[in-house]
Design a protein around this motif. Structure first.
Motif, PDB file in Angstrom:
ATOM      1  N   ASP A  64       6.694  -9.442  10.183  1.00 11.40           N
ATOM      2  CA  ASP A  64       5.543  -8.468  10.111  1.00 11.40           C
ATOM      3  C   ASP A  64       4.903  -7.991  11.383  1.00 11.40           C
ATOM      4  O   ASP A  64       4.674  -7.010  11.666  1.00 11.40           O
ATOM      5  N   ILE A 108      -0.141  -4.757   7.070  1.00  9.62           N
ATOM      6  CA  ILE A 108       1.387  -5.152   6.767  1.00  9.62           C
ATOM      7  C   ILE A 108       1.571  -6.558   6.385  1.00  9.62           C
ATOM      8  O   ILE A 108       1.166  -7.460   7.376  1.00  9.62           O
ATOM      9  N   SER A 165       3.035  -4.003   1.731  1.00  4.27           N
ATOM     10  CA  SER A 165       2.129  -3.409   2.817  1.00  4.27           C
ATOM     11  C   SER A 165       1.081  -2.416   2.067  1.00  4.27           C
ATOM     12  O   SER A 165       1.446  -1.760   1.032  1.00  4.27           O
ATOM     13  N   THR A 188       7.135  -4.091   2.480  1.00  4.19           N
ATOM     14  CA  THR A 188       6.716  -3.883   3.764  1.00  4.19           C
ATOM     15  C   THR A 188       8.014  -2.957   4.255  1.00  4.19           C
ATOM     16  O   THR A 188       7.761  -2.308   5.323  1.00  4.19           O
ATOM     17  N   TYR A 247       7.317   4.350   6.937  1.00  2.00           N
ATOM     18  CA  TYR A 247       5.910   4.629   7.537  1.00  2.00           C
ATOM     19  C   TYR A 247       5.790   5.829   8.205  1.00  2.00           C
ATOM     20  O   TYR A 247       4.686   6.563   7.957  1.00  2.00           O
TER      21      TYR A 247
END
Length: 351
Positions: A79, A292, A305, A328, A332
């Motif tokens: 993370d 996250i 996330s 996660t 992004y």
């Protein structure tokens, strides 16, 4: 966005370590699988042997940026590593023209604002392959008028008209002694004495006028006004404050190997109050906020996330938050700008 970049070891990484780290993260986000040194060496761009790459990855693991789920399975970002990548390395890509069109198209249909918010959230969910979420602004409708249409000797249809043009119909029970004249008198009183007020203001004004003997209404007409206000208040209180769309995206082929995590995430999505509390923390953000994995307690167990951005009303104040929830292992660079664009589009809708 969580841990400040200055507290992360980005400045301590050599160019070689940073390049290896970037390739590991990008490969993991693309495949969901741990990345081995041999895989990295085959990607090209590195004048390093697999053994040298393994040494670099070992250093990154000791720095807390990578982890090894199994002894020989390669490495994956922690993370903390994902936070470093998102804040200091990732290069965001603007939404494509088609993605922008799909989001904006959902906001052109006429209807209640909640309907538009739900549609935009569904589009965001489809584009991101995550669950879409939106906090609906709590509105205080202002009255324009209430009309009463008799349906039978015991019931009438209350037609509630707001100053924003919204029209809602509800069936109300007629009080004892109500006549056709009572219905007209009740409607006229709302138009003349309560128009422009919110529901709370209207209820207080009615009570004050009755207390001072200034409400020129008989008992039946007064009861009708009270019931009309009550039925609209009940409807407003029932409006959703949180809309979740696209949970099915969380159950894909990649998730089949991790059903425990997916089941945990779906259970967490049922806790609307906790999700609202989490999203509420994003209302003070200047732009998109990213949580996250273990950075937020609610989704720590499922390792998920949250990407969320506030949107604003006509006066420029934040009225809600829109975003996505997923594993996660998200793209992004693509999804963060997409969430930000959706928030900007919603702000234009609310203006």
């Amino acid at each position: 966005m969580g841990v400040p970049v200055n507290d992360l070891p980005i400045a301590e990484l050599s160019d070689r370590a940073r390049d290896v780290f970037r390739v590991v993260v990008e490969s993991y986000l693309g495949t969901g699988a741990p990345v081995g040194s041999r895989t990295i060496s085959k990607l090209g761009g590195f004048n390093l042997s697999p053994a040298s790459i393994r040494n670099v990855m070992q250093d990154l693991e000791e720095a807390g940026l990578l982890s090894a789920p199994h002894i020989s399975a390669g490495r994956m970002p922690t993370d903390l590593g994902l936070r470093l990548f998102v804040d200091a390395i990732m290069q965001a890509a603007e939404p494509s023209a088609e993605e922008r069109r799909m989001i904006e198209q959902q906001l052109t249909e006429e209807g209640p604002v909640e309907q538009a918010l739900a549609a935009a959230t569904a589009a965001l969910s489809d584009l991101s392959a995550c669950a879409g979420i939106v906090m609906v602004p709590k509105r205080a409708p202002r009255l324009r008028q209430i009309g009463f249409v008799p349906l039978s000797a015991q019931q009438a249809l209350a037609v509630l008209v707001g100053q924003d043009g919204s029209v809602e119909n509800r069936v109300v029970d007629l009080p004892p002694g109500a006549t056709a004249a009572s219905l007209i008198e009740a409607s006229n009183f709302v138009s003349s004495a309560l128009a422009g007020l919110t529901l709370d203001e209207a209820r207080h004004r009615l009570a004050a006028d009755i207390g001072r003997g200034r409400a020129a209404l008989d008992a039946a007409s007064r009861a009708l006004v009270e019931r009309g206000l009550a039925v609209w208040t009940e409807d407003t209180d029932r409006r959703p404050v949180l809309i979740v769309r696209g949970q099915s995206h969380l159950i894909d082929d990649a998730a089949a190997a991790d059903l425990v995590r997916v089941r945990q995430l779906l259970e967490e999505l049922e806790d609307k109050e906790e999700i609202s509390r989490l999203l509420d923390s994003a209302t003070e953000a200047a732009a998109t906020k990213i949580f996250i994995g273990s950075e937020n307690k609610l989704f720590a167990l499922s390792g998920s996330s949250v990407i969320a951005a506030p949107y604003r009303g006509a006066d420029g104040r934040v009225v809600g938050v829109v975003g996505v929830i997923g594993p996660t292992r998200l793209n992004y660079a693509r999804i963060v700008p997409m969430v930000d664009f959706t928030a900007q589009t919603l702000s234009r809708l609310m203006a």
